[in-house]
Enzyme design. Structure first.
Site, PDB file in Angstrom:
ATOM      1  N   CYS A   1       0.809  -1.226   0.000  1.00 41.58           N
ATOM      2  CA  CYS A   1       0.000   0.000   0.000  1.00 41.58           C
ATOM      3  C   CYS A   1       0.841   1.275   0.000  1.00 41.58           C
ATOM      4  CB  CYS A   1      -0.996   0.000   1.158  1.00 41.58           C
ATOM      5  SG  CYS A   1      -0.264   0.049   2.799  1.00 41.58           S
TER       6      CYS A   1
ATOM      7  N   ASP B   1      -7.579   5.728  -1.314  1.00 37.87           N
ATOM      8  CA  ASP B   1      -7.236   4.502  -0.604  1.00 37.87           C
ATOM      9  C   ASP B   1      -6.769   3.435  -1.596  1.00 37.87           C
ATOM     10  OD1 ASP B   1      -7.102   2.267   1.008  1.00 37.87           O
ATOM     11  OD2 ASP B   1      -8.997   2.633   2.020  1.00 37.87           O
TER      12      ASP B   1
ATOM     13  N   HIS C   1      -6.291   0.281  -0.914  1.00 39.48           N
ATOM     14  CA  HIS C   1      -6.610  -1.052  -0.409  1.00 39.48           C
ATOM     15  C   HIS C   1      -7.804  -1.685  -1.114  1.00 39.48           C
ATOM     16  CE1 HIS C   1      -4.369   0.891   2.898  1.00 39.48           C
ATOM     17  NE2 HIS C   1      -3.852  -0.321   3.047  1.00 39.48           N
TER      18      HIS C   1
END
Length: 466
Positions: free
Chosen positions: A129, A353, A355
């Site tokens: 990430c 994000d 993820h």
């Protein structure tokens, strides 16, 4: 990635898209072509593949199921994003904000790409990430570097299969005449391509540089390879400071950006003479005669804004920096959970994000789909949850821009005589960087009145407060 943390990604998908995350669990390894492999080798290979797929499945489930949840934004206060302010109570301003947000590049976990070096990993789900947020920071800098000011991806916020599948409705009479000359529907060029194909081509070229392929200059394979000199390998945890140096090496190694340099601050200090030395170097002979003698520059500043938790005194500094046109975002997040911060509203950070695990896109195909590289829905997070370890990015087009950057950034970080600046500009040179002295995760952070070692076990990096 921290099992105790849960954050839904910002993209909105249909149930069919969610089911797609599970399609890779079906086994396709059984077949006559594998008969010559010994049973032991086959079982080992299958176990490795199944482990990788299960890890990818877990992260897709963990971060990708609450996709329809959206953050709520107040109409009574402005949204600040990378130097621009948007009043959401105004419909036009709201549309402008959504279009600008959707034009940011969104780099997420991917699955099904070529193996990373000598290991068997074909996904970065669960560990990559911070590399992805680093990619997003660099991508924003490249868009500012290569695109005209105020550029937006016109169709990126529309709900279409990809940016090439547009409705038949045309906005102008001139374009309508083109339609009347053809009786076939077919695939249409995006509106952005029709109005300015050169910008669309540049946009696609920038996206292709971040492809999940060993030949991509800023793809996951290249970043992992460059991380080896810092003692990192695929599957390891990376910190914001390590990623800053990886990005510097990646840009320096690229042949596509001869007029761009990257500088990483040392010990929370930007040394002016070092920046000048980078930018005043002679441009390549291939550059045109009209090229500026001063290279454009990306400034990356790794900092730690507190001990184990964010020092609230720095929140006003972060807000002031995100209000600057020269700021390109922050590699940050929550402990062990990296996010790319691009703005704020009141006491909440605006972020992208990484993820969410998506299938790898084959960028060698003509007009490859772009929607998975852009996020339609912004998300928010409280400042109080921000990890103190982060890397802040800035961009200056030329020498005058750099001088202006120094002035406005100095004002933003020097908010009070009681608080030591987040980072500083200093005359002179820093320590010479040598290839054998690759930076580690340790960064010196200066704080007045106390000397202590702070527990950062839940954070990205380790720092010593002096």
């Amino acid at each position: 990635m921290n099992r105790s943390s849960f954050s839904a990604c910002c993209e909105d998908h249909s149930p069919a898209d969610n089911m797609d995350d599970w399609l890779f669990l079906s086994s396709d390894s059984a077949g006559p072509q594998y008969l010559e492999v010994s049973r032991e080798d086959q079982e080992t290979e299958d176990r490795g593949k199944l482990k990788t797929k299960l890890v990818s499945a877990w992260n897709s489930v963990k971060y990708g199921w609450s996709l329809k949840q959206k953050s709520h934004f107040s109409k009574s206060s402005p949204v600040i994003m990378l130097g621009n302010s948007y009043e959401l109570k105004d419909h036009g301003e709201r549309e402008r904000f959504l279009r600008s947000f959707a034009s940011l590049m969104w780099l997420t976990y991917r699955r099904g790409f070529p193996q990373l070096g000598s290991c068997s990993l074909t996904t970065d789900s669960g560990w990559g990430c911070i590399l992805r947020t680093g990619q997003m920071l660099l991508a924003q800098g490249l868009l500012l570097h290569l695109m005209p000011q105020g550029w937006t991806w016109f169709v990126s916020h529309h709900v279409v299969k990809d940016d090439m599948d547009l409705p038949e409705i045309r906005p102008t009479a001139d374009v309508q005449n083109l339609k009347e000359g053809s009786s076939k529907r077919g695939r249409k060029l995006s509106l952005g391509s029709l109005l300015d194909r050169r910008m669309e081509s540049t946009h696609r070229r920038v996206v292709s540089w971040f492809a999940d392929h060993p030949t991509a200059p800023f793809g996951i394979h290249q970043l992992v390879e460059l991380g080896k000199s810092s003692g990192k390998k695929a599957g390891d945890w990376y910190g914001p400071s390590i990623v800053a140096h990886i990005l510097r090496k990646a840009v320096a190694a690229s042949m596509d950006l001869p007029n761009l340099a990257v500088y990483v601050a040392q010990d929370c200090t930007i040394y002016i003479e070092d920046v000048k030395r980078l930018c005043e170097r002679p441009l390549p002979e291939s550059s045109t005669a009209t090229s500026q003698p001063w290279k454009s520059i990306l400034l990356l500043v790794p900092v730690r804004l507190g001990g184990q938790d964010l020092n609230p005194a720095y929140i006003i500094c972060v807000k002031k920096l995100l209000k600057l046109q020269c700021c390109i975002g922050i590699i940050g997040g929550k402990p062990k959970h990296s996010l790319f911060f691009v703005g704020f509203q009141d006491d909440h950070l605006l972020y992208l994000d990484p993820h969410y695990c998506q299938p790898t896109v084959d960028i060698t195909k003509e007009n490859f789909p772009l929607t998975s590289f852009h996020c339609k829905y912004p998300r928010k997070m409280s400042f109080s949850r921000m990890d103190p370890s982060c890397t802040i990015g800035f961009y200056a087009k030329g020498q005058k821009d750099f001088e202006s950057l120094r002035t406005v950034v100095n004002e933003a970080v020097s908010t009070s005589a009681e608080m030591y600046p987040m980072f500083i500009f200093a005359e002179g040179h820093g320590q010479e960087e040598k290839g054998s002295n690759t930076p580690t995760n340790n960064i010196t952070y200066i704080q007045r009145k106390e000397r202590e070692r702070v527990d950062t076990s839940n954070s990205f990096d380790e720092f010593v407060l002096l």
